[in-house]
Each structure stands twice: as C-alpha cells, then as structure tokens.
Design a protein around this motif. Structure first.
Motif, PDB file in Angstrom:
ATOM      1  N   UNK A  68       0.831  -1.201   0.000  1.00  0.00           N
ATOM      2  CA  UNK A  68       0.000   0.000   0.000  1.00  0.00           C
ATOM      3  C   UNK A  68       0.866   1.251   0.000  1.00  0.00           C
ATOM      4  N   UNK A  69       1.949   1.223   0.770  1.00  0.00           N
ATOM      5  CA  UNK A  69       2.862   2.370   0.818  1.00  0.00           C
ATOM      6  C   UNK A  69       3.499   2.584  -0.554  1.00  0.00           C
ATOM      7  N   UNK A  70       3.888   1.495  -1.225  1.00  0.00           N
ATOM      8  CA  UNK A  70       4.464   1.618  -2.572  1.00  0.00           C
ATOM      9  C   UNK A  70       3.462   2.223  -3.542  1.00  0.00           C
ATOM     10  N   UNK A  71       2.198   1.803  -3.452  1.00  0.00           N
ATOM     11  CA  UNK A  71       1.158   2.360  -4.320  1.00  0.00           C
ATOM     12  C   UNK A  71       0.986   3.850  -4.053  1.00  0.00           C
ATOM     13  N   UNK A  72       0.959   4.224  -2.783  1.00  0.00           N
ATOM     14  CA  UNK A  72       0.797   5.633  -2.429  1.00  0.00           C
ATOM     15  C   UNK A  72       1.976   6.467  -2.917  1.00  0.00           C
ATOM     16  N   UNK A  73       3.195   5.948  -2.744  1.00  0.00           N
ATOM     17  CA  UNK A  73       4.379   6.682  -3.180  1.00  0.00           C
ATOM     18  C   UNK A  73       4.415   6.838  -4.696  1.00  0.00           C
ATOM     19  N   UNK A  74       4.079   5.782  -5.424  1.00  0.00           N
ATOM     20  CA  UNK A  74       4.054   5.877  -6.887  1.00  0.00           C
ATOM     21  C   UNK A  74       3.017   6.892  -7.343  1.00  0.00           C
ATOM     22  N   UNK A  75       1.885   6.918  -6.664  1.00  0.00           N
ATOM     23  CA  UNK A  75       0.839   7.878  -7.013  1.00  0.00           C
ATOM     24  C   UNK A  75       1.307   9.306  -6.768  1.00  0.00           C
ATOM     25  N   UNK A  76       1.922   9.546  -5.628  1.00  0.00           N
ATOM     26  CA  UNK A  76       2.405  10.891  -5.324  1.00  0.00           C
ATOM     27  C   UNK A  76       3.557  11.297  -6.241  1.00  0.00           C
ATOM     28  N   UNK A  77       4.398  10.344  -6.626  1.00  0.00           N
ATOM     29  CA  UNK A  77       5.469  10.645  -7.582  1.00  0.00           C
ATOM     30  C   UNK A  77       4.879  11.132  -8.896  1.00  0.00           C
ATOM     31  N   UNK A  78       3.822  10.492  -9.361  1.00  0.00           N
ATOM     32  CA  UNK A  78       3.214  10.884 -10.614  1.00  0.00           C
ATOM     33  C   UNK A  78       2.434  12.192 -10.490  1.00  0.00           C
ATOM     34  N   UNK A  79       1.644  12.307  -9.447  1.00  0.00           N
ATOM     35  CA  UNK A  79       0.741  13.445  -9.333  1.00  0.00           C
ATOM     36  C   UNK A  79       1.454  14.752  -8.997  1.00  0.00           C
ATOM     37  N   UNK A  80       2.482  14.679  -8.170  1.00  0.00           N
ATOM     38  CA  UNK A  80       3.108  15.924  -7.706  1.00  0.00           C
ATOM     39  C   UNK A  80       4.625  15.882  -7.679  1.00  0.00           C
ATOM     40  N   UNK A  81       5.229  14.728  -8.024  1.00  0.00           N
ATOM     41  CA  UNK A  81       6.670  14.601  -7.863  1.00  0.00           C
ATOM     42  C   UNK A  81       7.065  14.617  -6.403  1.00  0.00           C
ATOM     43  N   UNK A  82       6.146  14.166  -5.522  1.00  0.00           N
ATOM     44  CA  UNK A  82       6.371  14.166  -4.071  1.00  0.00           C
ATOM     45  C   UNK A  82       6.581  15.584  -3.531  1.00  0.00           C
ATOM     46  N   UNK A  83       5.893  16.534  -4.169  1.00  0.00           N
ATOM     47  CA  UNK A  83       5.938  17.920  -3.699  1.00  0.00           C
ATOM     48  C   UNK A  83       4.523  18.349  -3.307  1.00  0.00           C
ATOM     49  N   UNK A  84       4.415  19.090  -2.242  1.00  0.00           N
ATOM     50  CA  UNK A  84       3.110  19.511  -1.741  1.00  0.00           C
ATOM     51  C   UNK A  84       2.642  20.747  -2.507  1.00  0.00           C
ATOM     52  N   UNK A  85       2.081  20.517  -3.676  1.00  0.00           N
ATOM     53  CA  UNK A  85       1.758  21.592  -4.603  1.00  0.00           C
ATOM     54  C   UNK A  85       0.529  22.382  -4.167  1.00  0.00           C
ATOM     55  N   UNK A  86       0.585  23.676  -4.376  1.00  0.00           N
ATOM     56  CA  UNK A  86      -0.550  24.552  -4.076  1.00  0.00           C
ATOM     57  C   UNK A  86      -1.308  24.918  -5.346  1.00  0.00           C
ATOM     58  N   UNK A  87      -1.107  24.144  -6.389  1.00  0.00           N
ATOM     59  CA  UNK A  87      -1.789  24.376  -7.662  1.00  0.00           C
ATOM     60  C   UNK A  87      -1.929  23.052  -8.377  1.00  0.00           C
ATOM     61  N   UNK A  88      -2.704  23.050  -9.455  1.00  0.00           N
ATOM     62  CA  UNK A  88      -2.884  21.833 -10.239  1.00  0.00           C
ATOM     63  C   UNK A  88      -4.028  22.005 -11.221  1.00  0.00           C
ATOM     64  N   UNK A  89      -4.427  20.906 -11.857  1.00  0.00           N
ATOM     65  CA  UNK A  89      -5.531  20.939 -12.805  1.00  0.00           C
ATOM     66  C   UNK A  89      -6.826  21.253 -12.064  1.00  0.00           C
ATOM     67  N   UNK A  90      -7.525  22.303 -12.515  1.00  0.00           N
ATOM     68  CA  UNK A  90      -8.730  22.774 -11.837  1.00  0.00           C
ATOM     69  C   UNK A  90      -8.422  23.030 -10.357  1.00  0.00           C
ATOM     70  N   UNK A  91      -9.072  22.337  -9.431  1.00  0.00           N
ATOM     71  CA  UNK A  91      -8.810  22.622  -8.019  1.00  0.00           C
ATOM     72  C   UNK A  91      -7.953  21.541  -7.358  1.00  0.00           C
ATOM     73  N   UNK A  92      -7.183  20.804  -8.153  1.00  0.00           N
ATOM     74  CA  UNK A  92      -6.315  19.764  -7.614  1.00  0.00           C
ATOM     75  C   UNK A  92      -5.180  20.379  -6.804  1.00  0.00           C
ATOM     76  N   UNK A  93      -4.903  19.782  -5.625  1.00  0.00           N
ATOM     77  CA  UNK A  93      -3.893  20.328  -4.726  1.00  0.00           C
ATOM     78  C   UNK A  93      -3.137  19.216  -4.009  1.00  0.00           C
ATOM     79  N   UNK A  94      -1.943  19.572  -3.521  1.00  0.00           N
ATOM     80  CA  UNK A  94      -1.224  18.685  -2.620  1.00  0.00           C
ATOM     81  C   UNK A  94      -0.455  17.556  -3.269  1.00  0.00           C
TER      82      UNK A  94
END
Length: 315
Positions: A68-94
């Motif tokens: 589960x941790x590997x799945x979560x890390x891979x998801x965050x790597x793709x979605x934000x590069x493991x960065x806590x983003x304050x912007x994104x597509x439409x209202x996507x954040x974090x």
C-alpha cells in the motif's frame, strides 16, 4: 494557445518526479546485503524525502502493508513529484492532487501531507484485493486519473522507497543533511514532527508508576530527551510491535524517517542497530559503531533485547 497549454500540462504530469537537486539517496538491497552492490538506486530532494517519509509513516500507523505504501508513493510521484503543490488541474492540490470539489477535504486538509496520505489510504483500503492488483490499476481506482498508465513508470522507484521507509530494508537511506529553509529545530521540533507523521500516540508519556523494565505500548512510546538537550531516544520493544511488524522494521523506519527529515529539522546524527548516519556523509552508507549487542537486536527482527533509535540534533 489552449492546445499548447494542455499539451504542456500533460507533458509535465507525465514526467513529474524529476528530483532537481538530490541530496538524498536510497539504495535497495543488492547481492551484498543492505545497500549492497547491485541494488537499484533512487535519488531525490530533501523536500521529497520528508513527504515520502510522511506517506510511509501514515501508512504504517494505519496498519497498511508495504505494498500500500508503494502504491501511495508511486501515485504521489506521478501526481506531484512528491511535492506539496498549491496548484494543479482545476482545483487539484497537494501531494496526491486531490480535489476539494470532489469530496477529498478542504484546501487546508488536502495540502496537509499527513491528511492527504491518510485519506488516500482510506480510499485504497476500499479497493478489493488491491495488494494483488497491478500497481497502476490500484492507483487508478483511487485517483480516477485521465492518464492511468502513467503510474506504472514510478513503480520501481516507489518499491525501493517503500522498502526503506517502512523499515524492511535496513540502512539504505541517506541524506546530506544540509539545512534548507529551517523553521524549527531541536528535540521539540523532532517530537512535533513525530506526532505529525506517526500520530499523538507516538509521544505518550510514560506512567510515573511504570515499573523499571516494563513493556512499552508502542514502538515510539515515550521519546526521551537526554540531558544534553539535543538527543531524542525512541525505544523499540520486540514484544510491543503491532500488526506483525518486527523490531528491525519499526526501528529502521524511525531511523530512516529521521534521516529523511534531517535537513528540515537540523538533525546531525542518527544511530540504530549498531550503525550510524552522520550529516555530511553522502556515500549512501551507514557506518558501523562497533556495537554488536544493539546490532544483533536491531537486524535480526525477532528475539533480542529492546533497542532504541537515537536522534541527535544540531546545537
């Protein structure tokens, strides 16, 4: 112009995960043992290391498996590069680019890494047989991304990270430890960060009437600040690890967590199981302290006396 902007966004999302100025490295177990020759290597920034360590800590606190941790890390790597983003597509954040408008939480919540990881795991736990699914399928059933195939390319790095940050791979994560945008330091800051990632139970104080040698109730029960005012000691007991986790896994998770947070918290030294990391040592090796008793307790994972993770902050 609109098409160019959309294309640019897609490209950025697909290649997200670039590490910039690394500073941290995790090396998988190779033929030579922990961090041995032949192991895969992943380099990342201190910012990414802090966020990855939070994701792993929240996962184990929720009794989620390493997969589960590997799945979560891979998801965050793709979605934000493991960065806590304050912007994104439409209202996507974090970290996970979660959308408040889609019921993931408030803007403040989804940009809180611990909350974002927790709500991700909550949804992942509802996916039937997720540990048996291909990683990209499991991630997509939570995220509902327009580019589900993109998660797959992060799986090798996520697996290496998960092994180190859940403690199943010992002495495999190092950082250079150079202070970056430090806002709080010292044992109090370490204790606050532990509570942030592992929950308030990690900081429960010992009962004054507890008999000497009595068993603790959690792996991080009663962090002790030593008289030098710089050292936090985290006891790890073999008989109090929940969920089938071993002393070794729990101890190395805490040790690697401390190293991942070294730049943010100005941690200069971490020791566990007869090995020690020192800030400024960038060769991805934990040095032996020559202590055979603690080494036996921390690396065997079964049996042996209670051990402790020692975290020394900078003066």
């Amino acid at each position: 112009m609109v098409l160019s902007a959309v294309a640019g966004y897609v490209v950025v999302q697909y290649v997200t995960g670039g590490t910039g100025d690394p500073g941290c490295r995790v090396v998988s177990r190779g033929a030579g043992g922990a961090g041995g020759a032949g192991g895969a290597t992943y380099e990342f920034t201190p910012e990414q290391a802090v966020n990855a360590a939070t994701i792993a800590a929240v996962g184990t606190d929720r009794a989620m498996p390493e997969r589960a941790v590997a799945i979560a890390l891979a998801t965050a790597l793709q979605e934000s590069g493991l960065r806590n983003l304050t912007h994104g597509d439409r209202d996507s954040l974090g970290l996970f680019q979660q959308r408040p408008s889609q019921g993931w939480g408030t803007e403040a919540q989804v940009t809180d890494p611990a909350y974002a990881a927790s709500i991700f795991y909550k949804h992942l736990a509802k996916v039937r047989d997720y540990t048996e699914l291909p990683l990209t399928v499991a991630a997509q059933r939570v995220q509902r991304s327009g580019y589900p195939e993109a998660y797959a390319k992060h799986e090798p790095d996520a697996v290496v990270l998960a092994a180190a940050l859940t403690g199943t791979s010992a002495a495999t994560l190092t950082c250079d430890g150079r202070a970056r945008a430090v806002t709080a330091t010292g044992p109090d800051a370490v204790r606050a960060a532990l509570a942030r990632d592992f929950g308030r139970d990690a900081l429960r104080e010992a009962d004054a009437d507890t008999e000497a040698g009595a068993e603790k109730t959690s792996a991080t029960d009663t962090p002790v600040t030593e008289t030098d005012g710089r050292t936090v000691t985290l006891p790890v007991s073999k008989d109090t690890i929940a969920g089938g986790r071993s002393v070794s896994e729990c101890g190395w998770q805490l040790a690697h967590w401390a190293v991942a947070n070294a730049s943010a918290l100005r941690i200069e030294r971490v020791s566990y199981a007869g090995r020690e990391w020192v800030a400024g040592n960038t060769d991805s090796q934990w040095r032996s302290t020559g202590s055979t008793s603690t080494e036996a307790a921390g690396t065997a994972g079964a049996g042996g006396a209670a051990d402790s993770v020692r975290i020394v902050t900078a003066p």
